[in-house]
Design an enzyme around this catalytic site. Structure first.
Site, short mmCIF file in Angstrom:
data_model
loop_
_atom_site.label_atom_id
_atom_site.label_comp_id
_atom_site.label_asym_id
_atom_site.label_seq_id
_atom_site.Cartn_x
_atom_site.Cartn_y
_atom_site.Cartn_z
N LYS A 120 11.37 18.20 9.79
CA LYS A 120 9.91 18.06 9.87
C LYS A 120 9.39 16.89 9.03
O LYS A 120 8.59 16.08 9.50
CB LYS A 120 9.23 19.35 9.40
CG LYS A 120 9.47 20.57 10.26
CD LYS A 120 8.69 21.76 9.77
CE LYS A 120 9.16 22.32 8.44
NZ LYS A 120 10.50 22.91 8.49
N THR A 121 9.84 16.84 7.78
CA THR A 121 9.32 15.81 6.88
C THR A 121 9.67 14.41 7.39
O THR A 121 8.82 13.51 7.41
CB THR A 121 9.88 16.02 5.46
OG1 THR A 121 9.42 17.27 4.96
CG2 THR A 121 9.43 14.91 4.52
N GLU B 31 2.77 17.90 8.86
CA GLU B 31 3.98 18.73 8.88
C GLU B 31 3.55 20.19 8.97
O GLU B 31 2.71 20.65 8.19
CB GLU B 31 4.78 18.48 7.61
CG GLU B 31 6.08 19.24 7.55
CD GLU B 31 6.95 18.83 6.38
OE1 GLU B 31 7.80 19.64 5.97
OE2 GLU B 31 6.78 17.71 5.87
#
Length: 462
Positions: free
Chosen positions: A121-122, A165
């Site tokens: 995600k990051t 995110e």
């Protein structure tokens, strides 16, 4: 233009303001003109970056830190019910707002793009933020990691797009209503909050159901959990798939390693497109293609976005080079789930050539180690040697019988060379005694193992 300041958040107080998710929201609010205050357990570069924006940051938690005129108190799921500032908020009648609700309020009026998944995600959110900014679209963004400096995990931009995110760990991503949602993968994790993989699927289905009418779900065609999610949604939302699978809408034709970079070729709308990803590994290449597909779903021209993605050079703790001393490179990895550990070690193996890879690994959370300690140990077989520290507890209390020995025993049973080291202060000397010029050292885990990289480099330089 980007949305302004939510009315009820003009004087917010953040409990745990230094956390990755909390600090990003605090930063955006400060940039929008809010009088931001908060507290954290210890001082940090992130806290200092917030102070530079005009925020008041207290160290330690105490009732008197909460100002009488606070408009709300923002908390994450990590804040315990007995926190003194939370108790003071109840006394004063100050509304308590969950971090996800605060972020959702910031996205109101924008074109939200939310990135979800068990892993990646990051990185994917960061790639989108950097590429869209490179194209002059001036997005707002909130990321779970710093791009290039403390406090760079979030920004208030004047453009229409807000990239966020989306955290599934506590189901807080159900709060968002994105125009475009990305699901990179779906696996069982966060065992304190999910009892089964079925619960995970249900949670991601709820997230996908929050996409606004006419919006798009961008989802992996390579990851079985993501494919299962696509099957379950069965046309309930417009879906664009990406990956190496033959049936992917945005198909990856090749990923060619170029040292610590990758050259990626995809087919999109019948045309081939080749671009560079400035971080190594097939999983990072896949993240870049997810970012490409998501940006295109928002209407950004594919060729422009592909070229802009090359501007992304990494995010802190995601295979971040910390330095080199005595011919040894020290690299920091946030990997803490077996899938992430395997992906990062495979990426480094592909980039390292004949160099040896040594890992300093810190298991993260008792619940995760209890469920996945064996798989963590098996992942360490990809290293030439490893040192395993005690479990980093974060928000959890110890669980009887659950220690890092679960990882160590599994690694040894799988044939890995692993040693236990309980005292982190001994790590620099231990590593110095193991390495030789040309080796790569990875500090790996989501806890404070990241602090050891500079200490290892300092020891090696002597």
């Amino acid at each position: 233009m980007a949305p302004g300041l939510p009315t009820a958040m003009d004087r917010p107080h953040f409990i745990g303001i230094g956390g990755a998710g909390m600090s990003g929201i605090a930063k955006i609010l400060a940039q929008r003109g809010a009088k931001v205050a908060g507290s954290d357990a210890k001082d940090s570069a992130t806290a200092e970056a917030l102070r530079a924006l005009g925020a008041t940051v207290h160290i330690g938690h105490a009732a008197e830190h909460l100002a009488d005129d606070a408009s709300c108190v923002v908390v994450s799921s990590a804040i315990r019910a007995d926190n003194p500032e939370l108790a003071r908020a109840a006394e004063l009648g100050v509304p308590v707002v969950h971090r996800s609700d605060a972020l959702a309020a910031l996205m109101d009026g924008a074109r939200p793009l939310a990135v979800a998944g068990t892993h990646g995600k990051t990185t994917t959110t960061s790639m989108l933020a950097v590429a869209l900014a490179e194209l002059g679209l001036d997005p707002s963004y909130a990321i779970g990691g710093d791009l290039d400096a403390p406090g760079s995990n979030a920004l208030h931009g004047d453009g229409e797009i807000f990239v966020a995110e989306a955290d599934e760990s506590d189901r807080s991503f159900h709060t968002y209503a994105p125009e475009v949602a990305v699901v990179l993968n779906v696996e069982l994790d966060h065992h304190a909050n999910y009892a089964s993989l079925e619960e995970i699927y249900e949670s991601f289905e709820t997230f996908a159901g929050r996409i606004v009418p006419g919006g798009t779900l961008v989802v992996s065609a390579d990851h079985e959990g993501a494919r299962e999610l696509t099957r379950r949604l069965a046309g309930a939302v417009r879906t664009v798939t990406y990956g190496e699978a033959a049936d992917a809408d945005v198909r990856i034709l090749s990923v060619v390693a170029r040292g610590l970079r990758s050259e990626v070729t995809v087919v999109l709308d019948g045309a081939e497109l080749t671009f560079t990803v400035s971080v190594p590994g097939r999983h990072y290449a896949s993240n870049a293609v997810a970012a490409l597909a998501a940006g295109v779903a928002l209407g950004v021209p594919a060729a422009d976005l592909a070229a802009a993605l090359a501007a992304y050079t990494g995010v802190k703790r995601r295979l971040q080079l910390k330095g080199e001393a005595a011919g040894v490179q020290v690299i920091d990895s946030y990997a803490h789930h077996p899938t992430e550990m395997t992906a990062d070690l495979e990426a480094m193996r592909a980039a390292a050539g004949d160099a040896r890879i040594l890992v300093v690994f810190q298991p993260h959370l008792f619940s995760r180690t209890q469920e996945l300690g064996k798989e963590m140990g098996q992942a360490l077989t990809l290293a030439d040697a490893s040192v395993v520290l005690d479990i980093y507890p974060a928000r959890e209390d110890p669980v009887p019988g659950v220690t890092s020995d679960l990882v160590i025993e599994a690694a040894r049973a799988a044939g890995a060379e692993v040693s236990a080291l309980r005292d982190p202060a001994r790590v620099p000397d231990a590593v110095a005694g193991m390495v030789r010029p040309g080796d790569l050292v990875l500090t790996m885990g989501a806890g404070d193992v990241t602090d050891l990289g500079p200490l290892i480099l300092d020891r090696l330089s002597k």
